[in-house]
Design a protein around this motif. Sequence first.
Motif, PDB file in Angstrom:
ATOM      1  N   HIS A  50      -4.620  -7.805 -11.323  1.00  0.00           N
ATOM      2  CA  HIS A  50      -6.083  -7.774 -10.766  1.00  0.00           C
ATOM      3  C   HIS A  50      -6.962  -9.364 -11.128  1.00  0.00           C
ATOM      4  N   LEU A  86      -3.242  -5.430  -4.027  1.00  0.00           N
ATOM      5  CA  LEU A  86      -3.002  -5.405  -5.320  1.00  0.00           C
ATOM      6  C   LEU A  86      -2.930  -6.984  -6.065  1.00  0.00           C
ATOM      7  N   HIS A 123      -8.938   1.997 -15.957  1.00  0.00           N
ATOM      8  CA  HIS A 123      -9.072   1.740 -14.706  1.00  0.00           C
ATOM      9  C   HIS A 123      -8.648   2.885 -13.655  1.00  0.00           C
ATOM     10  N   HIS A 166      -1.453   1.141  -6.899  1.00  0.00           N
ATOM     11  CA  HIS A 166      -0.483   1.449  -8.051  1.00  0.00           C
ATOM     12  C   HIS A 166       0.588   2.310  -7.602  1.00  0.00           C
ATOM     13  N   ALA A 199      -6.387   3.534 -11.705  1.00  0.00           N
ATOM     14  CA  ALA A 199      -4.881   2.970 -11.421  1.00  0.00           C
ATOM     15  C   ALA A 199      -3.748   4.612 -11.115  1.00  0.00           C
TER      16      ALA A 199
HETATM   17 ZN   LIG Z   1      -4.627  -1.874 -11.410  1.00  0.00          ZN
END
Ligand SMILES: [Zn+2]
Length: 311
Positions: free
Chosen positions: A58, A83, A209, A145, A211
């Motif tokens: 990120h 991503l 986060h 992800h 993800a």
């Molecule tokens: Zn991430």
Amino acid sequence: MRPQSFLLSLVFTVFLPVAAASELKVLTSIAPIQLIASEILADVTKPDVLLPAGASPHQYSLRPSDVRKVKQADLIFWVGPGLERFLEKTLRLTDARVVQLLESDSEHAHVHESQHQDASDNLLASSQQHKEQHEDHHHGDSDPHIWLDPLHALEIAEVIRDAAVNAAPEQQQILDKNYAEFAEALLQQDKRIMTELAPLSQRGFVVFHDAYSGFVEHYNLLQLDAVTVDPSRKAGAKHIIELREAVIQSKAVCVFSEPQFNAAVLKTITSGTSIRTAELDPLGQKIEPGKGAYLAFLADFAEAFKACLQS
Ligand SMILES: [Zn+2]
């Protein structure tokens, strides 16, 4: 002069066959994709990775040595601009076959129309098919992800196998065998993890986060919230207070940090409470690539959830 030229010719005799076989140079963007690739490419080639341990896709900028790797590769696998935005421009500089694993948002839909149209089109078409098959149980989210859902990991493995067979048809037998072994072991492990995590499906937790939806939805876990949706931005103060309230009211039993990000904000949320904290590494950066690598990653990942959620 003579001994020296003899030495040179000896060196060439020893090394030429290896060079002539011209091993496929495979490059992956991030560690988890490298782990999956290393399962499929075992005994064919060792896939390299761009992102160093500790870095987050990120917020990463390519170094000159990374750009060289991109230019020298034969075959590159990346998730996509959702991503690894840092890679988008540099990929235009390479003659490698570039395989994007996640369909992009409409604005990026034709990112790989360039040189290797045939190969790219096939792979994008097949990944689009996979995506459609999955849409009904993925609630149309756009969590990039993708490797954290084991069934998506299997699809990634399939795309990697197909691309590698395309680039090195003489290796097809090994690649097919690696894929079949990986698929069998992964599905077995998936069943085992499903059984282990089933009793924990009502235990709430907060992640650093956003993800984990692939893993969380696949195993029916109860993620209450994430500290941040976009880890390249600071979490809002109001959101931190909300999270602390939720923790104090014991709605969550566990808060997960990540090795790629500073855990200071998590201390603000949990200080003075008895909530458990644990680390989750969505990138699996401590796992050595090779046969069994993704399986080890998935086992560690599931174990981290289990250990923190139970008792
Ligand atoms: Zn991430």
